[in-house]
Each structure stands twice: as C-alpha cells, then as structure tokens.
Design a protein around this motif. Structure first.
Motif, mmCIF file in Angstrom:
data_model
loop_
_atom_site.group_PDB
_atom_site.id
_atom_site.type_symbol
_atom_site.label_atom_id
_atom_site.label_comp_id
_atom_site.label_asym_id
_atom_site.label_seq_id
_atom_site.Cartn_x
_atom_site.Cartn_y
_atom_site.Cartn_z
ATOM 1 N N ALA A 43 -7.761 3.699 40.308
ATOM 2 C CA ALA A 43 -6.432 3.824 39.535
ATOM 3 C C ALA A 43 -5.561 2.800 40.106
ATOM 4 O O ALA A 43 -4.540 2.583 39.411
ATOM 5 C CB ALA A 43 -6.262 5.299 40.633
ATOM 6 N N MET A 44 -5.753 2.431 41.180
ATOM 7 C CA MET A 44 -4.746 1.477 41.838
ATOM 8 C C MET A 44 -4.780 0.042 40.919
ATOM 9 O O MET A 44 -4.030 -0.634 40.567
ATOM 10 C CB MET A 44 -5.128 0.804 43.337
ATOM 11 N N HIS A 45 -6.019 -0.608 40.584
ATOM 12 C CA HIS A 45 -6.155 -1.562 39.545
ATOM 13 C C HIS A 45 -5.721 -1.212 38.137
ATOM 14 O O HIS A 45 -5.045 -2.020 37.854
ATOM 15 C CB HIS A 45 -7.780 -1.858 39.654
ATOM 16 N N ALA A 46 -5.910 -0.186 37.787
ATOM 17 C CA ALA A 46 -5.299 0.310 36.490
ATOM 18 C C ALA A 46 -3.751 0.382 36.559
ATOM 19 O O ALA A 46 -2.996 0.016 35.536
ATOM 20 C CB ALA A 46 -5.862 1.854 36.225
ATOM 21 N N SER A 47 -3.211 0.460 37.716
ATOM 22 C CA SER A 47 -1.784 0.665 37.848
ATOM 23 C C SER A 47 -1.202 -0.653 37.349
ATOM 24 O O SER A 47 0.213 -0.757 37.255
ATOM 25 C CB SER A 47 -1.291 1.138 39.262
ATOM 26 N N ARG A 48 -1.868 -1.641 37.641
ATOM 27 C CA ARG A 48 -1.419 -3.009 37.312
ATOM 28 C C ARG A 48 -1.124 -3.397 35.932
ATOM 29 O O ARG A 48 -0.520 -4.246 35.469
ATOM 30 C CB ARG A 48 -2.115 -4.127 38.217
ATOM 31 N N HIS A 49 -1.705 -2.459 34.892
ATOM 32 C CA HIS A 49 -1.456 -2.777 33.629
ATOM 33 C C HIS A 49 -0.969 -1.500 32.963
ATOM 34 O O HIS A 49 -0.832 -1.723 31.654
ATOM 35 C CB HIS A 49 -2.770 -3.319 32.879
ATOM 36 N N ALA A 50 -0.939 -0.381 33.486
ATOM 37 C CA ALA A 50 -0.754 0.617 32.814
ATOM 38 C C ALA A 50 0.908 1.129 33.231
ATOM 39 O O ALA A 50 1.101 1.239 34.330
ATOM 40 C CB ALA A 50 -1.708 1.953 33.244
ATOM 41 N N GLN A 51 1.567 1.896 32.308
ATOM 42 C CA GLN A 51 2.704 2.419 32.690
ATOM 43 C C GLN A 51 2.343 3.549 33.733
ATOM 44 O O GLN A 51 3.205 3.897 34.782
ATOM 45 C CB GLN A 51 3.455 2.922 31.323
ATOM 46 N N ARG A 52 1.333 4.270 33.390
ATOM 47 C CA ARG A 52 1.159 5.672 34.070
ATOM 48 C C ARG A 52 -0.369 5.762 34.156
ATOM 49 O O ARG A 52 -1.036 5.532 33.505
ATOM 50 C CB ARG A 52 1.537 6.920 33.252
ATOM 51 N N VAL A 53 -0.735 6.249 35.558
ATOM 52 C CA VAL A 53 -1.937 6.562 35.766
ATOM 53 C C VAL A 53 -2.241 7.923 36.431
ATOM 54 O O VAL A 53 -1.388 8.477 37.171
ATOM 55 C CB VAL A 53 -2.817 5.522 36.771
ATOM 56 N N VAL A 54 -3.369 8.511 35.752
ATOM 57 C CA VAL A 54 -3.611 9.978 36.274
ATOM 58 C C VAL A 54 -5.192 9.657 36.857
ATOM 59 O O VAL A 54 -5.979 9.265 36.111
ATOM 60 C CB VAL A 54 -3.673 11.193 35.147
ATOM 61 N N ALA A 55 -5.224 10.346 38.180
ATOM 62 C CA ALA A 55 -6.445 10.026 39.036
ATOM 63 C C ALA A 55 -7.041 11.329 39.433
ATOM 64 O O ALA A 55 -6.105 12.180 39.810
ATOM 65 C CB ALA A 55 -6.236 9.389 40.041
ATOM 66 N N THR A 56 -8.102 11.772 39.023
ATOM 67 C CA THR A 56 -8.811 13.043 39.266
ATOM 68 C C THR A 56 -9.934 12.813 40.319
ATOM 69 O O THR A 56 -10.510 12.063 40.460
ATOM 70 C CB THR A 56 -9.169 13.820 38.046
ATOM 71 N N ASP A 73 3.421 3.411 42.759
ATOM 72 C CA ASP A 73 4.041 4.825 42.572
ATOM 73 C C ASP A 73 3.974 5.275 41.386
ATOM 74 O O ASP A 73 4.903 6.063 41.045
ATOM 75 C CB ASP A 73 5.661 4.449 43.047
ATOM 76 N N ASN A 74 2.992 4.732 40.457
ATOM 77 C CA ASN A 74 2.821 5.168 39.061
ATOM 78 C C ASN A 74 1.628 5.768 38.914
ATOM 79 O O ASN A 74 0.931 5.903 37.802
ATOM 80 C CB ASN A 74 2.964 3.894 38.114
ATOM 81 N N ILE A 75 1.151 6.515 39.966
ATOM 82 C CA ILE A 75 -0.453 7.084 39.993
ATOM 83 C C ILE A 75 -0.044 8.615 40.163
ATOM 84 O O ILE A 75 0.689 8.880 41.215
ATOM 85 C CB ILE A 75 -1.538 6.590 41.009
ATOM 86 N N GLU A 76 -0.551 9.645 39.477
ATOM 87 C CA GLU A 76 -0.462 10.966 39.771
ATOM 88 C C GLU A 76 -1.992 11.492 39.998
ATOM 89 O O GLU A 76 -2.751 10.965 39.228
ATOM 90 C CB GLU A 76 0.049 11.625 38.319
ATOM 91 N N PHE A 77 -2.018 12.176 41.132
ATOM 92 C CA PHE A 77 -3.485 12.587 41.542
ATOM 93 C C PHE A 77 -3.451 14.121 41.071
ATOM 94 O O PHE A 77 -2.599 15.023 41.742
ATOM 95 C CB PHE A 77 -3.643 12.542 43.116
ATOM 96 N N ARG A 78 -4.761 14.584 40.665
ATOM 97 C CA ARG A 78 -4.939 16.058 40.472
ATOM 98 C C ARG A 78 -6.233 16.381 40.892
ATOM 99 O O ARG A 78 -7.145 15.442 40.667
ATOM 100 C CB ARG A 78 -4.985 15.939 39.052
#
Length: 509
Positions: free
Chosen positions: A173-186, A206-211
C-alpha cells in the motif's frame, strides 16, 4: 489499539536524527555481517558492534534489528523525543526493567521505483532470529523476498485508486501510494492493520485507508484502477495440529485462495484496470499448473480479462513442505517438524498433487469487450530476484507494445522501423576452429533476463533494426543476401518479430 499520531511523528524525528538508514547499518557492521543477517545469523554483526563506541543508530540496530536487549539509558539517548515510555506505548519494547527488550522489529528499508529513490522505516513482528522459537499464528511479516518481488512487479503509472488486498505490514500500500491518488488496504488481521497504520504514519503517508475483512468483502461494490496482492497463498493442510499463519494461510483448501482472488477481481476493476499478484498453483493429475490458472482466468467475467502468467519456480511436494515448515520457524530434526512434514505430504497425496508452481499473475480488464483477449502463459525459471526492481516498468512497456503490434496487420508492421532494446546483447558459440557459430542467442539484460536462440536470418534482422530501415526493407535485403523467396522469408520472420516485440527485445517506434 489505535496509536496516537503524535507518537509516530516523535519516533520518526528520532529515527531521522539517529540516521537510522540502510546504508548506515551496513556501514556499522559491514557487508559480510549484512549477508550473514540475511541468513538469520547475527553473531558477526554483534561482534562488529562490540568493537565500536555506542551510537543511537547502533543502539536501535541492536534492539530492533538484532533483537537483543539494551540499557534503558542507551535507549533514552537513542529516542530522546519519543522516550522509553513512548516506545512502550507504541508496543515497540518491553520496558519493565532496566534492560529493555524488543517487542517488535523496526528497521530501515530503501528502494528505487519509477518515481525515484525512497526510504522508509518498517515495523513488523519479531522474526525467528529474535524470538528463538516458532512464529505465532498471528505473526505480522515484515519486508521479505515476496514483498520485494511484488513491489517490483507493480505497475507504477499514475492512477486514481489502488486496492492492496491482504496488506500485512502495509508495504505494498505504501508503494502504491507513490503513484495513486487513493489507496485502500485490507487485511483479515486487526494486528496487521494496526502495524500498517503505524508504518504509514511513521513515514508521513496519508492517502491510505485501512479496512478489516476477508478478500473483497471490505470493498463490496467498489471499483479500482489497480489491485495488488500478495495473498495468503501458501497451501496448508487443513488439520488442527498444523499452524494456520494469518500472513500466509487463507484458510481454504489447496490453491483455492488464488482462484478466488483471480475470479473475483474482474468485478472490482475499472475498464483497463489491472491486477498484479503473487500466487501458488497446484499440478494435479495430467493438468499443469499454468493450465489450471488459465482455466480460472479465461472462465472469468465472460472472457474479458487479458492475462500474463509467469511461472518462476516449480517445487515437488517434499520441497514445498520443507520450505513452509521451515518458514514458520520449526527446525528440521525435531518431532514437530516430522509431524508437520507428514501432514503436508498426506494432504498432497490425498488430493493427488504432484507439484506446486509459484509465479506472477498480471491481469487487465479489457475496456472493449468486443476484441479478443491477450492471454500469455509461460515458464521463466530465472534466478530469484533477477531484475525484480524494474519489472513493473518492463511489464507495462511490453503490454503496451503488444497492444500496438496486435492492432497492426503484417503489412502495417512491415512499414515500422524497429530498434533493439539497449539491454540486449548477442552471444555466439563456436566449435574450436569452426568459422560458423553453432549457437546464437539474444540475451536480455533487464526485464525477465530472457535468453532466446536465433538463427542466421533472425540474428541479421535484429542487428539491422537501427530505427532507420523499415522491417519490410530489412526482410527484402536479407532475401536477396540469402537468395531466398522474400515472401517466404517474411512469413518465417514476422511472427518471430512479433514475439520479440512482446518480450521487449525489439521496440516499436
């Protein structure tokens, strides 16, 4: 337990001040000790540290990387902003006495991706080296070999949304946060989500939401531009006396967890959305592992998934059992090891499994359902770790080139002036004294490190691809030189050129 953000910020400040970095730790104990640590052997590093004056970095490394206790005063000096009490509140340490013991692994991590170089600190559970015993079933894994493989495989083009399915410590999720506006991590593990939140806050992401939840349940009805997953794919016997580690065991029989992720992913992708995941698949009866995966992919979503499945390794049941029993910290020769080995081999025998494959699965939901899908299944058993850092960039380039080449007729492709990728070399092997080579091979330095045998005509064609002459002109010149029919030579060479374009060996203009 939700961690106060202020504590993560204080910890970040202290780690920065201590220069707690990958390069600093390697300098502390040297390359040989660093390699020993990768083999779960800490004595060389400890011996080097004993010869040096203590520093904040060496105190933190001793405690959190080597898993050894440190004095309270030394830790207070290493974490002056957070303090020992703050470290205890974060559950990083056991501070019940003057000798402080680690509760968590905390180490620096550095990388290079399409955006550039980066570095983070990653919190996870203590490993076998620090624990001195088997791992707990709720163990939260840090950055391991599989994490690095998936991070390298991840397509890194800018997107609006990414789903990290089974986030663990949060590294993907942290790697994805570098090229995505929003990340959802489950994740199905609350402990894993808490550590992943701490890692994001510790590194100012600060662009990761955890579920919390299993597979796609937490995102029911939602669509994403990209899904990345290192799912709990390890094939585990369904027996009460076999540990079910949350980080690797999805709770289903055999490779069913991989089938579920593949078959359900299309319902959660935007048009042209992609999946990158790691997976195991079984060989059973006369069916190969890749054929098994193909049946899942091509029977999904009315056949609108493009796929590229790459098998990197195949293990016998015995090898597979040894790998994952040892991964859990159970040592060969112990009664527990023998019991677990029996359980794994009984399960494989009962279900008729003769081998297990490991590899990468790349999927794409076609925006235009009227066209035919692109499905590619191959075995590339190159050394583990080779060129994995840039695989995502390479895969994206190959997929784009394949799309373009497939949209062209042979006549249209013949008008293109191709070039050879800069990482490609040619090898020739001769019998002693012979004038002509017995073997010619194209070798790819990047990407998947492919080696492709070529004949005289294809070698000459590739050598002439300098971006100036068209493919048709090269084939015509070769036909004259070799004194063969031009149309027949084109029929032989153009399909091979298409394969080289798919592989990223030849590049379209």
């Amino acid at each position: 337990m939700r961690v106060p953000r202020s504590l993560a910020q204080k910890l970040s400040a202290d780690l920065t001040a201590a220069e707690f970095t990958v390069s600093a730790l390697t300098e502390l104990w040297g390359e040989d000790a660093e390699q020993a640590l990768h083999r779960n052997h800490r004595v060389p590093a400890l011996r080097r540290l004993r010869t040096q004056e203590p520093t904040p970095a060496s105190t933190l490394a001793t405690l959190f990387v080597l898993g050894m206790p440190v004095d309270r005063s030394a830790l207070h000096e290493a974490l002056p902003t957070l303090g020992v009490d703050g470290a205890e509140e974060l559950d990083l340490v056991d501070a019940s006495g003057d000798s402080i013991r680690p509760n968590r692994d905390l180490r620096p991590y550095s990388f290079i991706d399409a955006t550039g170089a980066g570095s983070w600190w990653i919190v996870s559970d203590l490993g076998e080296l620090a624990l001195g015993r088997e791992l707990g079933e709720d163990h939260v894994l840090g950055v391991g070999g599989a994490s690095l493989s998936l991070a390298g495989l991840m397509l890194q083009k800018p997107v609006q949304s990414v789903l990290d399915l089974g986030t663990g410590c949060g590294i993907q999720a942290m790697h994805a946060s570098r090229h995505a506006q929003r990340v959802v991590a489950t994740d199905i593990s609350e402990r894993a989500l808490e550590m992943a939140r701490l890692n994001a806050e510790l590194n100012g992401i600060d662009n990761i939401e955890f579920r919390h939840g299993s597979l796609f349940e937490p995102v029911e009805g939602e669509l994403f531009d990209q899904i990345v997953s290192n799912p709990p794919f390890v094939i585990t016997p369904r027996r009460a006396d076999v540990p079910a580690y949350e980080y690797r065991d999805g709770g289903l029989v055999g490779d069913a967890i991989v089938r579920e992720v593949i078959t359900q992913s299309a319902a959660h992708l935007t048009p042209d959305g992609t999946v990158q995941m790691l997976a195991n698949w079984e060989y059973s009866g006369a069916t190969s592992g890749l054929d098994r995966v193909a049946s899942w992919v091509e029977g999904t979503a009315d056949g609108v998934l493009d796929s590229w499945v790459i098998e990197r390794e195949v293990q016998s049941p015995e090898e597979y059992a040894e790998t994952w029993i040892r991964d859990g910290g159970t040592r060969p020769g112990s009664p527990e090891y023998d019991t677990l080995s029996d359980a794994w081999l009984d399960d494989f025998d009962r279900r008729g499994v003769r081998a297990v494959g490991f590899g990468y699965v790349i999927l794409r939901l076609r925006a235009d359902s009227s066209g035919s899908t692109w499905n590619r299944y191959e075995r590339l058993q190159t050394p583990a770790g080779q060129n994995e850092t840039g695989l995502g960039v390479h895969v994206a380039q190959c997929m784009s080139a394949a799309d373009r080449a497939r949209s062209m007729t042979d006549a249209e492709l013949a008008t293109c002036s191709l070039t050879v990728s800069g990482d490609v070399t040619e090898e020739r092997h001769f019998w002693p004294g012979a004038e002509d080579p017995t073997t010619m091979m194209l070798r790819q330095g990047g990407g998947f490190g492919r080696t492709r045998p070529v004949d005289t005509a294809l070698s000459a064609l590739v050598g002439a691809c300098d971006g100036e002459l068209s493919l048709g002109a090269i084939v015509g010149a070769l036909a004259q030189l070799l004194q063969v029919d031009e149309e027949a030579l084109a029929s032989q060479l153009v399909p091979q050129v298409r394969e080289l374009v798919d592989d990223g060996i030849l590049l379209l203009p």
